[in-house]
Enzyme design. Structure first.
Site, PDB file in Angstrom:
ATOM      1  N   PRO A  24       0.999  -1.155   0.124  1.00 25.69           N
ATOM      2  CA  PRO A  24       0.217   0.110   0.055  1.00 25.69           C
ATOM      3  C   PRO A  24       0.813   1.924   0.186  1.00 25.69           C
ATOM      4  O   PRO A  24       0.997   1.341   0.572  1.00 25.69           O
ATOM      5  CB  PRO A  24      -0.929  -0.038   1.345  1.00 25.69           C
ATOM      6  CG  PRO A  24      -0.445  -0.860   1.830  1.00 25.69           C
ATOM      7  CD  PRO A  24       0.998  -1.719   1.110  1.00 25.69           C
ATOM      8  N   TYR A  56      -0.383   5.035  13.237  1.00 31.53           N
ATOM      9  CA  TYR A  56      -1.147   5.910  12.797  1.00 31.53           C
ATOM     10  C   TYR A  56      -2.775   5.412  14.087  1.00 31.53           C
ATOM     11  O   TYR A  56      -2.135   4.596  14.764  1.00 31.53           O
ATOM     12  CB  TYR A  56      -2.153   5.506  11.665  1.00 31.53           C
ATOM     13  CG  TYR A  56      -1.617   5.749  10.967  1.00 31.53           C
ATOM     14  CD1 TYR A  56      -1.355   7.637  10.647  1.00 31.53           C
ATOM     15  CD2 TYR A  56      -0.163   5.261   9.895  1.00 31.53           C
ATOM     16  CE1 TYR A  56      -0.651   8.257  10.014  1.00 31.53           C
ATOM     17  CE2 TYR A  56       0.618   5.709   8.601  1.00 31.53           C
ATOM     18  CZ  TYR A  56       0.494   7.545   8.535  1.00 31.53           C
ATOM     19  OH  TYR A  56       1.345   7.866   7.730  1.00 31.53           O
ATOM     20  N   THR A  99       0.426   5.417  -0.315  1.00 32.90           N
ATOM     21  CA  THR A  99      -0.597   6.472  -0.451  1.00 32.90           C
ATOM     22  C   THR A  99       0.154   7.415  -1.848  1.00 32.90           C
ATOM     23  O   THR A  99       1.395   7.177  -1.780  1.00 32.90           O
ATOM     24  CB  THR A  99      -0.859   7.856   1.390  1.00 32.90           C
ATOM     25  OG1 THR A  99      -0.746   6.876   1.298  1.00 32.90           O
ATOM     26  CG2 THR A  99      -0.875   8.677   1.020  1.00 32.90           C
ATOM     27  N   GLN A 148      -7.211  -0.679   0.988  1.00 35.03           N
ATOM     28  CA  GLN A 148      -6.611  -1.052   2.900  1.00 35.03           C
ATOM     29  C   GLN A 148      -6.830   0.278   3.442  1.00 35.03           C
ATOM     30  O   GLN A 148      -7.698   1.513   2.478  1.00 35.03           O
ATOM     31  CB  GLN A 148      -4.712  -0.287   2.813  1.00 35.03           C
ATOM     32  CG  GLN A 148      -4.220   0.110   4.307  1.00 35.03           C
ATOM     33  CD  GLN A 148      -3.070   0.276   4.560  1.00 35.03           C
ATOM     34  OE1 GLN A 148      -2.897   1.370   3.942  1.00 35.03           O
ATOM     35  NE2 GLN A 148      -2.494  -0.419   4.706  1.00 35.03           N
TER      36      GLN A 148
HETATM   37  C1  LIG Z   1       4.853   6.288  -0.526  1.00 34.26           C
HETATM   38  C2  LIG Z   1       4.646   5.604   0.383  1.00 34.26           C
HETATM   39  C3  LIG Z   1       3.660   5.822   0.404  1.00 34.26           C
HETATM   40  C4  LIG Z   1       3.158   4.587   1.546  1.00 34.26           C
HETATM   41  N1  LIG Z   1       1.860   4.950   1.648  1.00 34.26           N
HETATM   42  C5  LIG Z   1       1.227   4.171   2.739  1.00 34.26           C
HETATM   43  C6  LIG Z   1       0.093   3.385   2.936  1.00 34.26           C
HETATM   44  O1  LIG Z   1      -0.395   4.339   2.740  1.00 34.26           O
HETATM   45  N2  LIG Z   1      -0.443   2.901   3.697  1.00 34.26           N
HETATM   46  C7  LIG Z   1       0.826   1.714   4.436  1.00 34.26           C
HETATM   47  O2  LIG Z   1       0.502   0.522   4.980  1.00 34.26           O
HETATM   48  N3  LIG Z   1       1.737   2.040   4.476  1.00 34.26           N
HETATM   49  C8  LIG Z   1       2.051   2.784   2.616  1.00 34.26           C
HETATM   50  N4  LIG Z   1       3.727   2.781   2.847  1.00 34.26           N
HETATM   51  C9  LIG Z   1       4.656   1.748   3.613  1.00 34.26           C
HETATM   52  C10 LIG Z   1       4.512   0.877   1.984  1.00 34.26           C
HETATM   53  O3  LIG Z   1       3.577   0.113   2.191  1.00 34.26           O
HETATM   54  C11 LIG Z   1       5.855  -0.262   2.115  1.00 34.26           C
HETATM   55  O4  LIG Z   1       5.754  -0.527   3.731  1.00 34.26           O
HETATM   56  C12 LIG Z   1       7.532   0.649   2.085  1.00 34.26           C
HETATM   57  O5  LIG Z   1       7.034   1.489   1.106  1.00 34.26           O
HETATM   58  C13 LIG Z   1       8.794  -0.686   2.519  1.00 34.26           C
HETATM   59  O6  LIG Z   1       8.566  -1.402   1.196  1.00 34.26           O
HETATM   60  P1  LIG Z   1       9.300  -0.847   0.661  1.00 34.26           P
HETATM   61  O7  LIG Z   1      10.865  -0.799   1.241  1.00 34.26           O
HETATM   62  O8  LIG Z   1       9.128  -2.103  -0.680  1.00 34.26           O
HETATM   63  O9  LIG Z   1       8.849   0.095  -0.254  1.00 34.26           O
HETATM   64  C14 LIG Z   1       4.349   3.886   1.958  1.00 34.26           C
HETATM   65  C15 LIG Z   1       5.598   4.228   1.450  1.00 34.26           C
HETATM   66  C16 LIG Z   1       5.925   5.251   0.105  1.00 34.26           C
HETATM   67  C17 LIG Z   1       6.601   5.228  -0.194  1.00 34.26           C
END
Ligand SMILES: Cc1cc2nc3c(=O)[nH]c(=O)nc-3n(C[C@H](O)[C@H](O)[C@H](O)COP(=O)(O)O)c2cc1C
Length: 360
Positions: A29, A174, A31, A106
């Protein structure tokens, strides 16, 4: 460039909590705030469908606000409410299904991170004022009931829109995580104190979401130790404490757990190698999703260490966790999974922070 993957990437069908998926790879997920008035647009549908078409078994949407004024403030963050937003989500779901994918919504409430605009004060477990943050309102028993109703309503909308699953966002500091974390939960009623009591309100939310979404499709719960503004924070000091929290989710109707950590290869507790998803699965018997820095470095696909694709695939094959979520690497590389599986490394753009500023 010739194929020089260090290991075979298993882009093959799996069943997860009863849901057949085309592969064990998941879009995490994220945002993006591309839904003016809270309504997902055609561009949002195209964005998710583009990724679903390229080897992902499951797309998890960005956080979607439940229908309550305290849930969030930003206009372009999508809502899960009846009417235009529901219609918009139906188009997103149809587009992802049309691309051969599956999609989970989500459900999100920002808690203390809701800015005090429109005359609304943020709702939190205990009104704890964090450094540099505005004052918040400690939730009363009536507020608890009001929010549970909002979650039931959001889950009903998600069910009607055709989502294959829902995910309860109980991570990253949150609202629901603020109940789990002793620093922000100072309550002396049934929702505060021991790990079991701190988990009671988030578990009620899981129960509400299960009631609204129906018995047949998966309800996933996302949790984390770290907070976005406190990386060293913890909701559970020991596996036993974590087991109490996750069991409460399981009892409330959760079908799977999504263990958010920043680096998938790091052990969740000292002395044992399992990561957070591994512990979640071992403690509850529920299927689990791992996440955290997959594919972010150039040598991820060619290296051999624990933080490489080799370490990841070995642990997936051993059943430590069931699905692998990818976040940031998918922002600039919608087809990362298919490119990586085929060894088309030259087709993959190196991850850059600037990818967060593009939307396609
Ligand atoms: C731009 C952005 C927005 C994110 N928004 C959410 C969100 O809305 N809900 C959530 O649970 N995690 C959110 N995350 C966390 C990601 O789901 C993920 O756990 C995190 O980026 C680590 O994974 P990665 O290393 O593959 O990027 C967000 C991460 C990024 C980079």
């Amino acid at each position: 460039m010739t194929a020089c993957l260090s290991v075979h990437l298993p882009v093959e069908p799996v069943t997860f909590a009863g849901l057949p998926l085309a592969s064990p790879f998941v879009m995490a997920p994220m945002t993006r705030a591309q839904s003016p008035g809270g309504v997902p647009t055609e561009a949002v549908a195209a964005y998710y469908a583009r990724r679903a078409a390229h080897g992902l078994g499951l797309v998890i949407t960005e956080g979607v606000l439940v229908g309550h004024p305290t849930a969030g403030h930003e206009d372009a963050v999508p809502r899960m409410t009846p009417g235009a937003a529901e219609d918009g989500w139906r188009r997103v779901v149809d587009a992802v299904h049309g691309a051969g994918g599956r999609i989970a919504a989500q459900l999100w409430h920002l808690g203390s991170l809701r800015e005090p605009v429109d005359g609304v004060t943020a709702w939190t477990p205990s009104g704890v004022r964090e450094p540099g943050r505005p004052a918040t309102h400690a939730m009363t028993a009536r507020d608890v009931d009001e929010l549970l109703a909002a979650y039931v309503g959001a889950a009903r909308v998600a069910a009607r829109a055709g989502f294959d699953a829902v995910e309860v966002h109980a991570a990253h500091g949150y609202l629901l995580d603020e109940f789990l974390w002793p620093y922000t939960n100072r309550r002396t009623d049934a929702f505060g104190g021991s790990p079991a009591r701190r988990a009671a309100f988030p578990a009620e939310v899981v129960r509400a979401v299960r009631a609204g979404f129906g018995p047949d499709r998966p309800v996933i719960v996302r949790f984390s130790q770290f907070k976005e503004r406190a990386f060293e924070a913890r909701i559970a000091e020991t596996p036993a404490e974590l087991g109490v929290v996750l069991d409460a989710f399981a009892q409330a109707g959760a079908s799977a757990l999504h263990a958010s950590q920043r680096r998938f290869w790091e052990p969740a507790f000292p002395g044992a190698g399992l990561n957070l998803a591994g512990w979640a699965k071992r403690l509850t018997g529920l299927p689990a999703i791992t996440v955290g820095s997959v594919g972010l470095t150039r040598d991820f696909l060619t290296g051999a260490g624990p933080g490489s694709v080799t370490g990841l695939v070995e642990r997936l094959a051993a059943g430590e966790f069931d699905l692998v979520a990818l976040g940031r690497i998918l922002l600039g590389n919608p087809a990362w999974v298919t490119h990586a599986a085929a060894g088309r490394l030259d087709a993959i753009a190196d991850y850059r922070k600037a990818h967060e500023d593009v939307y396609f």
